[in-house]
Design a protein around this motif. Sequence first.
Motif, PDB file in Angstrom:
ATOM      1  N   GLY A  86     -75.104  13.025  -9.772  1.00 28.18           N
ATOM      2  CA  GLY A  86     -74.137  12.357  -8.904  1.00 28.18           C
ATOM      3  C   GLY A  86     -74.640  12.326  -7.469  1.00 28.18           C
ATOM      4  N   SER A  87     -75.260  13.417  -7.061  1.00 23.20           N
ATOM      5  CA  SER A  87     -75.768  13.493  -5.698  1.00 23.20           C
ATOM      6  C   SER A  87     -76.880  12.472  -5.488  1.00 23.20           C
ATOM      7  CB  SER A  87     -76.265  14.918  -5.437  1.00 23.20           C
ATOM      8  OG  SER A  87     -77.210  14.937  -4.410  1.00 23.20           O
ATOM      9  N   TYR A  88     -77.794  12.379  -6.456  1.00 21.99           N
ATOM     10  CA  TYR A  88     -78.899  11.423  -6.297  1.00 21.99           C
ATOM     11  C   TYR A  88     -78.387   9.988  -6.337  1.00 21.99           C
ATOM     12  CZ  TYR A  88     -83.511   9.367  -6.539  1.00 21.99           C
ATOM     13  OH  TYR A  88     -84.633   8.640  -6.243  1.00 21.99           O
ATOM     14  N   TRP A  89     -77.399   9.775  -7.191  1.00 21.97           N
ATOM     15  CA  TRP A  89     -76.815   8.442  -7.312  1.00 21.97           C
ATOM     16  C   TRP A  89     -76.186   8.017  -5.979  1.00 21.97           C
ATOM     17  CZ3 TRP A  89     -71.437   7.627  -9.774  1.00 21.97           C
ATOM     18  CH2 TRP A  89     -71.151   6.276  -9.832  1.00 21.97           C
ATOM     19  N   ALA A  90     -75.402   8.928  -5.384  1.00 28.37           N
ATOM     20  CA  ALA A  90     -74.784   8.618  -4.092  1.00 28.37           C
ATOM     21  C   ALA A  90     -75.864   8.374  -3.041  1.00 28.37           C
ATOM     22  CB  ALA A  90     -73.880   9.763  -3.650  1.00 28.37           C
ATOM     23  N   TYR A  91     -76.937   9.143  -3.132  1.00 28.47           N
ATOM     24  CA  TYR A  91     -78.029   9.035  -2.162  1.00 28.47           C
ATOM     25  C   TYR A  91     -78.654   7.648  -2.186  1.00 28.47           C
ATOM     26  CZ  TYR A  91     -82.919   9.806  -0.638  1.00 28.47           C
ATOM     27  OH  TYR A  91     -84.146   9.722  -0.058  1.00 28.47           O
ATOM     28  N   TYR A  92     -78.966   7.147  -3.390  1.00 21.47           N
ATOM     29  CA  TYR A  92     -79.667   5.862  -3.382  1.00 21.47           C
ATOM     30  C   TYR A  92     -78.735   4.675  -3.403  1.00 21.47           C
ATOM     31  CZ  TYR A  92     -79.437   5.416  -8.548  1.00 21.47           C
ATOM     32  OH  TYR A  92     -79.022   5.312  -9.849  1.00 21.47           O
ATOM     33  N   GLU A  93     -77.495   4.885  -3.846  1.00 15.61           N
ATOM     34  CA  GLU A  93     -76.603   3.737  -3.986  1.00 15.61           C
ATOM     35  C   GLU A  93     -75.772   3.467  -2.731  1.00 15.61           C
ATOM     36  OE1 GLU A  93     -76.373   1.625  -6.606  1.00 15.61           O
ATOM     37  OE2 GLU A  93     -74.864   0.443  -5.533  1.00 15.61           O
ATOM     38  N   LEU A  94     -75.319   4.516  -2.068  1.00 16.05           N
ATOM     39  CA  LEU A  94     -74.395   4.284  -0.962  1.00 16.05           C
ATOM     40  C   LEU A  94     -75.114   3.835   0.304  1.00 16.05           C
ATOM     41  CD1 LEU A  94     -71.810   7.116  -1.527  1.00 16.05           C
ATOM     42  CD2 LEU A  94     -71.702   4.730  -2.201  1.00 16.05           C
ATOM     43  N   GLY A  95     -76.427   4.086   0.358  1.00 21.59           N
ATOM     44  CA  GLY A  95     -77.205   3.525   1.454  1.00 21.59           C
ATOM     45  C   GLY A  95     -77.061   4.238   2.780  1.00 21.59           C
ATOM     46  N   TRP A  96     -76.491   5.480   2.804  1.00 22.83           N
ATOM     47  CA  TRP A  96     -76.459   6.214   4.052  1.00 22.83           C
ATOM     48  C   TRP A  96     -77.575   7.240   4.104  1.00 22.83           C
ATOM     49  CZ3 TRP A  96     -70.881   8.045   2.787  1.00 22.83           C
ATOM     50  CH2 TRP A  96     -70.048   6.940   2.677  1.00 22.83           C
ATOM     51  N   GLY A  97     -78.277   7.386   2.990  1.00 22.64           N
ATOM     52  CA  GLY A  97     -79.360   8.352   2.971  1.00 22.64           C
ATOM     53  C   GLY A  97     -78.902   9.795   2.907  1.00 22.64           C
ATOM     54  N   GLY A  98     -77.611  10.027   2.732  1.00 21.95           N
ATOM     55  CA  GLY A  98     -77.109  11.408   2.609  1.00 21.95           C
ATOM     56  C   GLY A  98     -77.086  11.808   1.146  1.00 21.95           C
ATOM     57  N   PHE A  99     -77.126  13.121   0.897  1.00 23.82           N
ATOM     58  CA  PHE A  99     -77.170  13.568  -0.495  1.00 23.82           C
ATOM     59  C   PHE A  99     -75.940  14.377  -0.870  1.00 23.82           C
ATOM     60  CE2 PHE A  99     -79.428  16.364   2.320  1.00 23.82           C
ATOM     61  CZ  PHE A  99     -78.855  17.579   2.048  1.00 23.82           C
ATOM     62  N   TRP A 100     -75.165  14.799   0.110  1.00 24.68           N
ATOM     63  CA  TRP A 100     -73.950  15.555  -0.192  1.00 24.68           C
ATOM     64  C   TRP A 100     -72.976  15.321   0.946  1.00 24.68           C
ATOM     65  CZ3 TRP A 100     -72.452  17.576  -4.613  1.00 24.68           C
ATOM     66  CH2 TRP A 100     -71.318  18.383  -4.622  1.00 24.68           C
ATOM     67  N   PHE A 101     -71.764  14.884   0.642  1.00 25.34           N
ATOM     68  CA  PHE A 101     -70.847  14.464   1.698  1.00 25.34           C
ATOM     69  C   PHE A 101     -69.634  15.373   1.835  1.00 25.34           C
ATOM     70  CE2 PHE A 101     -73.104  10.872  -0.063  1.00 25.34           C
ATOM     71  CZ  PHE A 101     -73.704  10.353   1.071  1.00 25.34           C
ATOM     72  N   TRP A 102     -69.568  16.425   1.004  1.00 23.14           N
ATOM     73  CA  TRP A 102     -68.375  17.282   0.974  1.00 23.14           C
ATOM     74  C   TRP A 102     -67.136  16.434   0.780  1.00 23.14           C
ATOM     75  CZ3 TRP A 102     -69.227  22.216   0.173  1.00 23.14           C
ATOM     76  CH2 TRP A 102     -70.399  22.786   0.645  1.00 23.14           C
ATOM     77  N   ASP A 103     -67.269  15.424  -0.020  1.00 18.00           N
ATOM     78  CA  ASP A 103     -66.131  14.582  -0.362  1.00 18.00           C
ATOM     79  C   ASP A 103     -65.260  15.356  -1.352  1.00 18.00           C
ATOM     80  OD1 ASP A 103     -65.347  11.612  -0.135  1.00 18.00           O
ATOM     81  OD2 ASP A 103     -65.076  12.113  -2.248  1.00 18.00           O
TER      82      ASP A 103
END
Lengths: 159, 661
Positions: B226-243
């Motif tokens: 999930g972390s890698y997916w958010a990293y490449y898909e959301l386009g902010w370059g972050g890997f963990w957002f404490w969402d």
Amino acid sequence: MRKWIAIASLVLSLTPAFAVDPSERLADPALEDRARHLSEQLRCLVCQNQNIDSSDAQLAKDLRLLVRERIGHGDSDQQVLDFLVARYGDFVLLKPRFEGTGAVLWVLPPVLLLLGAAGALWAMRRRRQVAGAGDVALSETEKTALERLLKDGENVSRD
Amino acid sequence: MIIEIGHFSLILALILALVQSVVPVIGAARRDNAMMAVAPAAALGQMLFITISFGALSHAYLTSDFSVLNVFENSHSLKPLLYKFSGLWGNHEGSMLLWVLILAIFGGAVAAFGGNLPKTLKANVLGVQGWVSVAFLLFILLTSNPFLRIADNPPLEGRDLNPVLQDPGLAIHPPLLYLGYVGFSISFAFAIAALLEGRIDAAWARWVRPWALAAWIFLTAGIAMGSYWAYYELGWGGFWFWDPVENASLMPWLAGTALLHSALVMEKRNALKIWTILLAILAFSLSLLGTFLVRSGVLTSVHAFASDPTRGVFILGILCVFIGGGLSLFAWRASTLQQGGLFAPVSRESALVMNNIFLTVSAAVILFGTMAPLLASAMGGAISVGAPYFNTVFGPLFGAMLVIMPFGPLLAWKRGDLRAAAQRLWAVLGLAILASLVSWWLTHGGPVMAMVGIGVAFWVLIGSFAELWTRARFLEVGVATGFRRLSGLPRSVFGTAVGHAGLGLSLLGIVATTSFQSETITEMKPGDTAKVGGYEVTFNGMTNQAGPNYTEMAANMTVRENGVEVFDLKPSKRMFTARQMPTTEAGIKTHGFSQLYITLGDPGQGADSVVVRMWDKPLVTLIWLGALVMMAGGMLSLSDRRLRVGAPKPARLTTAAGSSS
């Protein structure tokens, strides 16, 4: 008042934006760094858990410009935050202040750690007392016999 | 027709689950063999019917049957086949069906492979599984039915799946997470069964540990994915957002990690029994909370929750029954369990207790941090709790835990020698400081905190192997004998070392990326060149292209290093036709363990120009590779002879094997 008109006209003239835009940046890199750092601590009020630095909402852009404008006027980091809290409430801070529920958030981790450690120590001591109560001390002959056995054991390979 | 069969199968599964949740438990209380024997049959039958039901919905998705409301709302006939299938669990109703499918498969596994469990324990465990199953099946059938038809004029085309979810990541991420969440339901069932019976022994821990370990491996995979997916898909370059949604999966992971460690103490030393039971209950409670927090939308918006009151009330009911019920049963029955072995304040047991304190406090802090905005709004205030808070709190909390981590495996059970352990770690400390100095030199004097972080990462990474080094005694017995000694060690020792080292790797990736990444945000027109890190990136121009269900604008970028062309990147923006929703597709190139990451922003001021964001992220892939290494550690441990699933052999065989080796 003039300042507000300036901000409003600036805001209105802009098209929908995407996160930090090159055109928003301050010329002084030190000030820009402070602006970036502050932006990461401010919530984009209309987004889900996003800071204004990474959000592409219009409001986030407005806030980014506002932060830079305050910094440009010579505000300290704390003054910028105070200004935004006065305007939008505590909701705008991603790192809550030491007040109300926020205070609980800051106090909780150390208190829980201490409670956990105290609880573990207490449980350990109680268990030893309960277990120790049933023990009967060894007699002198038993003690020497035990020591002899232990010594023999050490000479044998410890694997 | 097929969809009705699916619906009907689900009802049959509910009836079987009801039987499974009542008859075997009564049977166990009365020592009635016939009643207890119902459990495996019911569990296997339930698995069969839920599989049929899942198959029916899959069929509707794959054939784009838009007369089914759920398919109409989440699919599109032009969607690639993989996303047609994965779209099934890209929505509330379908994901709940996936949840019960996994639950039923795990229940079936206990039924099929639990032959060597004590009869009453097996009946009770399957009975408790039945309770969970009943709750979820009722929830699906009464409030979230995926088999509803659109009665009049079924539409010809569907509304398509949220574009962000149209990614191979989605195909894998939720099933992995659910395998983790649901895996903890087995430990939960074992815990409740132990409380019902008032009896618990080392064999219990031997059964629970592999299940908890398997669940933990899946959850680790799910979170990392999930972390890698958010990293490449959301386009902010972050890997963990404490969402909140991420926190929801991290909490059961932390509790599950604590459970793994305390079950170890229980199995080896027969101590920490009551605590292990409590953790098993907590890990599953947090899994339930995680499932529902994500699904109900209560955290993202209180209104989403209120807009469907039946669902909300049902969810609250399930949470109250299982969490409240589990904890009440614990409070009532825990004292009947017999206490186990004693240990000194300095011992491996104590080290594991410290680990447990840190992990459970971390889980509690995340729980409170995630719920605090809700609490505040209930009291009329409004606060936000985001990444800056969690980072500030977790830095010291996890830092302290990681500093003491290498000591644990070096301490003996029952009574350890702290000074001896410290002596063995001097060399590790030296290497960690050296690594920290080298990185300071390489980065031309980075920030102090980053150096400390790098030092801690290497301390953990190298320190993880201290136990193996000590046990091999290479320096005293020579390399050959040393390796022979190593090969004689149980696999779980290697599992510990590898698992801990994985954590060190992840930490190294996190520190390196957050402290030393270079960022360039600039407006570029065709022909422009910008620098990021050690690279020069040239923007050659845009190409428009069409995908199956989207149109795409891709930028052609040439990347040079010292003037030499090294590779091309094509970051793009897609517009999904059905929902008119844009997504950004980052252009990512992995070099070594680092990555160059480029995304496109808005059109710039000038004609043909575009805002480009570029990052060079040093060692960023270690964050996820570390998770893979952690999983490998878990698998090594799982493959240990003593712990293989269904491991407990009849006592006779175990002694025979023990004496022959």
